[in-house]
Design an enzyme around this catalytic site. Structure first.
Site, PDB file in Angstrom:
ATOM      1  N   ASN A   9       0.877  -1.176   0.000  1.00 34.19           N
ATOM      2  CA  ASN A   9       0.000   0.000   0.000  1.00 34.19           C
ATOM      3  C   ASN A   9       0.912   1.222   0.000  1.00 34.19           C
ATOM      4  O   ASN A   9       1.517   1.546   1.007  1.00 34.19           O
ATOM      5  CB  ASN A   9      -0.886  -0.030   1.249  1.00 34.19           C
ATOM      6  CG  ASN A   9      -1.666   1.262   1.436  1.00 34.19           C
ATOM      7  OD1 ASN A   9      -1.730   2.092   0.524  1.00 34.19           O
ATOM      8  ND2 ASN A   9      -2.259   1.446   2.608  1.00 34.19           N
ATOM      9  N   TRP A  10       0.987   1.859  -1.151  1.00 43.74           N
ATOM     10  CA  TRP A  10       1.938   2.977  -1.274  1.00 43.74           C
ATOM     11  C   TRP A  10       1.436   4.256  -0.615  1.00 43.74           C
ATOM     12  O   TRP A  10       2.149   5.248  -0.543  1.00 43.74           O
ATOM     13  CB  TRP A  10       2.225   3.249  -2.759  1.00 43.74           C
ATOM     14  CG  TRP A  10       3.131   2.227  -3.389  1.00 43.74           C
ATOM     15  CD1 TRP A  10       3.734   1.169  -2.760  1.00 43.74           C
ATOM     16  CD2 TRP A  10       3.538   2.168  -4.761  1.00 43.74           C
ATOM     17  NE1 TRP A  10       4.496   0.461  -3.653  1.00 43.74           N
ATOM     18  CE2 TRP A  10       4.399   1.054  -4.888  1.00 43.74           C
ATOM     19  CE3 TRP A  10       3.278   2.944  -5.884  1.00 43.74           C
ATOM     20  CZ2 TRP A  10       4.989   0.702  -6.104  1.00 43.74           C
ATOM     21  CZ3 TRP A  10       3.861   2.594  -7.097  1.00 43.74           C
ATOM     22  CH2 TRP A  10       4.711   1.488  -7.196  1.00 43.74           C
ATOM     23  N   LYS A  11       0.177   4.291  -0.227  1.00 49.41           N
ATOM     24  CA  LYS A  11      -0.410   5.500   0.368  1.00 49.41           C
ATOM     25  C   LYS A  11      -0.183   6.693  -0.577  1.00 49.41           C
ATOM     26  O   LYS A  11      -0.192   6.495  -1.790  1.00 49.41           O
ATOM     27  CB  LYS A  11       0.165   5.728   1.769  1.00 49.41           C
ATOM     28  CG  LYS A  11       0.025   4.450   2.619  1.00 49.41           C
ATOM     29  CD  LYS A  11       0.339   4.629   4.066  1.00 49.41           C
ATOM     30  CE  LYS A  11       0.153   3.291   4.792  1.00 49.41           C
ATOM     31  NZ  LYS A  11       0.360   3.390   6.224  1.00 49.41           N
ATOM     32  N   HIS A  98      -9.248   1.582   5.564  1.00 50.70           N
ATOM     33  CA  HIS A  98      -7.916   1.755   6.153  1.00 50.70           C
ATOM     34  C   HIS A  98      -8.011   2.736   7.329  1.00 50.70           C
ATOM     35  O   HIS A  98      -8.789   3.698   7.268  1.00 50.70           O
ATOM     36  CB  HIS A  98      -6.944   2.276   5.094  1.00 50.70           C
ATOM     37  CG  HIS A  98      -5.518   2.193   5.546  1.00 50.70           C
ATOM     38  ND1 HIS A  98      -4.967   3.134   6.381  1.00 50.70           N
ATOM     39  CD2 HIS A  98      -4.561   1.267   5.324  1.00 50.70           C
ATOM     40  CE1 HIS A  98      -3.710   2.782   6.640  1.00 50.70           C
ATOM     41  NE2 HIS A  98      -3.440   1.666   6.015  1.00 50.70           N
ATOM     42  N   GLU A 100      -6.221   5.090   8.191  1.00 54.67           N
ATOM     43  CA  GLU A 100      -5.986   6.497   7.825  1.00 54.67           C
ATOM     44  C   GLU A 100      -7.255   7.115   7.233  1.00 54.67           C
ATOM     45  O   GLU A 100      -7.535   8.292   7.451  1.00 54.67           O
ATOM     46  CB  GLU A 100      -4.789   6.595   6.864  1.00 54.67           C
ATOM     47  CG  GLU A 100      -3.475   6.376   7.615  1.00 54.67           C
ATOM     48  CD  GLU A 100      -2.371   5.725   6.810  1.00 54.67           C
ATOM     49  OE1 GLU A 100      -2.427   5.718   5.576  1.00 54.67           O
ATOM     50  OE2 GLU A 100      -1.426   5.201   7.453  1.00 54.67           O
ATOM     51  N   GLU A 168      -4.852  -4.616  10.924  1.00 53.38           N
ATOM     52  CA  GLU A 168      -3.826  -3.583  11.020  1.00 53.38           C
ATOM     53  C   GLU A 168      -3.988  -2.832  12.336  1.00 53.38           C
ATOM     54  O   GLU A 168      -4.747  -1.845  12.397  1.00 53.38           O
ATOM     55  CB  GLU A 168      -3.952  -2.594   9.853  1.00 53.38           C
ATOM     56  CG  GLU A 168      -3.745  -3.208   8.490  1.00 53.38           C
ATOM     57  CD  GLU A 168      -3.177  -2.207   7.496  1.00 53.38           C
ATOM     58  OE1 GLU A 168      -2.245  -2.585   6.778  1.00 53.38           O
ATOM     59  OE2 GLU A 168      -3.630  -1.052   7.455  1.00 53.38           O
ATOM     60  N   GLY A 174       3.240   2.523  10.669  1.00 52.03           N
ATOM     61  CA  GLY A 174       4.201   3.600  10.466  1.00 52.03           C
ATOM     62  C   GLY A 174       4.988   3.966  11.721  1.00 52.03           C
ATOM     63  O   GLY A 174       5.644   5.008  11.770  1.00 52.03           O
ATOM     64  N   SER A 214       4.064  -1.950  10.140  1.00 50.25           N
ATOM     65  CA  SER A 214       5.525  -2.049  10.262  1.00 50.25           C
ATOM     66  C   SER A 214       6.082  -3.409   9.838  1.00 50.25           C
ATOM     67  O   SER A 214       6.991  -3.940  10.470  1.00 50.25           O
ATOM     68  CB  SER A 214       5.973  -1.697  11.685  1.00 50.25           C
ATOM     69  OG  SER A 214       5.631  -0.351  11.972  1.00 50.25           O
ATOM     70  N   GLY A 235       3.187  -0.971   4.140  1.00 50.01           N
ATOM     71  CA  GLY A 235       3.241   0.442   3.790  1.00 50.01           C
ATOM     72  C   GLY A 235       4.662   0.841   3.419  1.00 50.01           C
ATOM     73  O   GLY A 235       5.144   0.555   2.317  1.00 50.01           O
ATOM     74  N   GLY A 236       5.362   1.466   4.360  1.00 53.57           N
ATOM     75  CA  GLY A 236       6.691   2.038   4.114  1.00 53.57           C
ATOM     76  C   GLY A 236       7.662   1.126   3.382  1.00 53.57           C
ATOM     77  O   GLY A 236       8.335   1.547   2.429  1.00 53.57           O
TER      78      GLY A 236
END
Ligand code: 13P
Length: 253
Positions: A9-11, A98, A100, A168, A174, A214, A235-236
């Protein structure tokens, strides 16, 4: 046969140009790999979906997902993207709910439920995110929070076969603080049991439950060794080709 799913998930990261460069590089590095037990998915920003779909139509090793969608077919919804727009360009998965989207943009379980149904209606697979906040975990409310999210977001959903659930925990996103494989596993078991009670046991067995929060090259192998972890939502660490590649290439059991 059920396959595990490794999803990035590149956000809100990567321009279309950067996305193309990443995917071409990843395809090149995956040239000699032929996994039959896992699928690879990338969920870039909306602006990158179309150019990437052109590349991925030719190279079928990587699937394409969106990070969001609106719950109506079309019309006066300025700034929104419809399920049909995604479907036409070959999007197979759509992330809904999500944390966010819930916490920054105020999305409710009710809206998430509507979006999830639309994704199914258009023949795509929703990835429903659930998970507790730090204070909820500390108050011992993890299972209660996850159960409520499942109940509300899956309300009146009959076909669960194409739904993917991503656990999640919000405190692990993150932050560099991942849930331990055991912490993740116990929530995954809880989710599978909940699905088994509400739907059929067989459906629950085949359900794909991802862990997200993470995930890194350093912890992927131990996470994937857990019986009820069927993949990850990254993510990251999915923004760098080499770290994503190492996650894709996990050594499970
Ligand atoms: P990080 O891997 O950066 O913690 O993000 C997880 C996530 O939110 C995936 O959807």
């Amino acid at each position: 046969m059920k396959k595990n799913l490794i999803a990035g998930n590149w956000k809100m990261n990567k321009t279309p140009g950067e996305s193309i460069e990443f995917v071409e590089n990843l395809i090149e590095k995956l040239k000699d790999k032929d996994y039959d037990d896992r699928d690879i998915l990338i969920c870039p920003p909306f602006t990158s979906l179309f150019p990437l779909s052109k590349i991925l139509q030719k190279d079928k090793k990587i699937k394409l997902g969106a990070q969001n969608v609106y719950c109506e077919d079309k019309g006066a919804f300025t700034g929104e993207i419809s399920p049909e727009m995604l479907k036409e360009i070959g999007v197979e998965y759509v992330i809904v709910g999500h944390s966010e989207r819930r916490n920054i943009f105020g999305e409710t379980d009710e809206l998430i439920n509507k979006k999830l149904k639309k994704v199914i209606e258009y023949g795509m697979k929703p990835i429903l995110c659930v998970g507790e906040k730090l204070e909820e975990r500390e108050e011992g409310k993890t299972f209660e929070v996850v159960r409520n999210q499942l109940e509300n977001c899956l309300k009146d959903v009959k076909e669960i076969e194409n739904v993917v659930i991503a656990y999640e925990p919000v405190w692990a996103i993150g932050t560099g603080k991942n849930a331990t494989p055991q912490q993740a596993e116990e929530v995954h078991v809880f989710i599978r049991e909940w699905i088994s009670n509400k739907y059929l046991q067989d459906v629950a067995k085949n359900l794909i439950i991802l862990y997200g929060g993470s995930v890194k090259p350093e912890n992927i192998d131990s996470l994937m060794k857990e019986k009820d972890i069927d993949g990850v939502l990254v993510g990251g660490a999915s923004l760098n080709v080499d770290s994503f590649l190492r996650i894709i290439d996990y050594k499970g059991e």
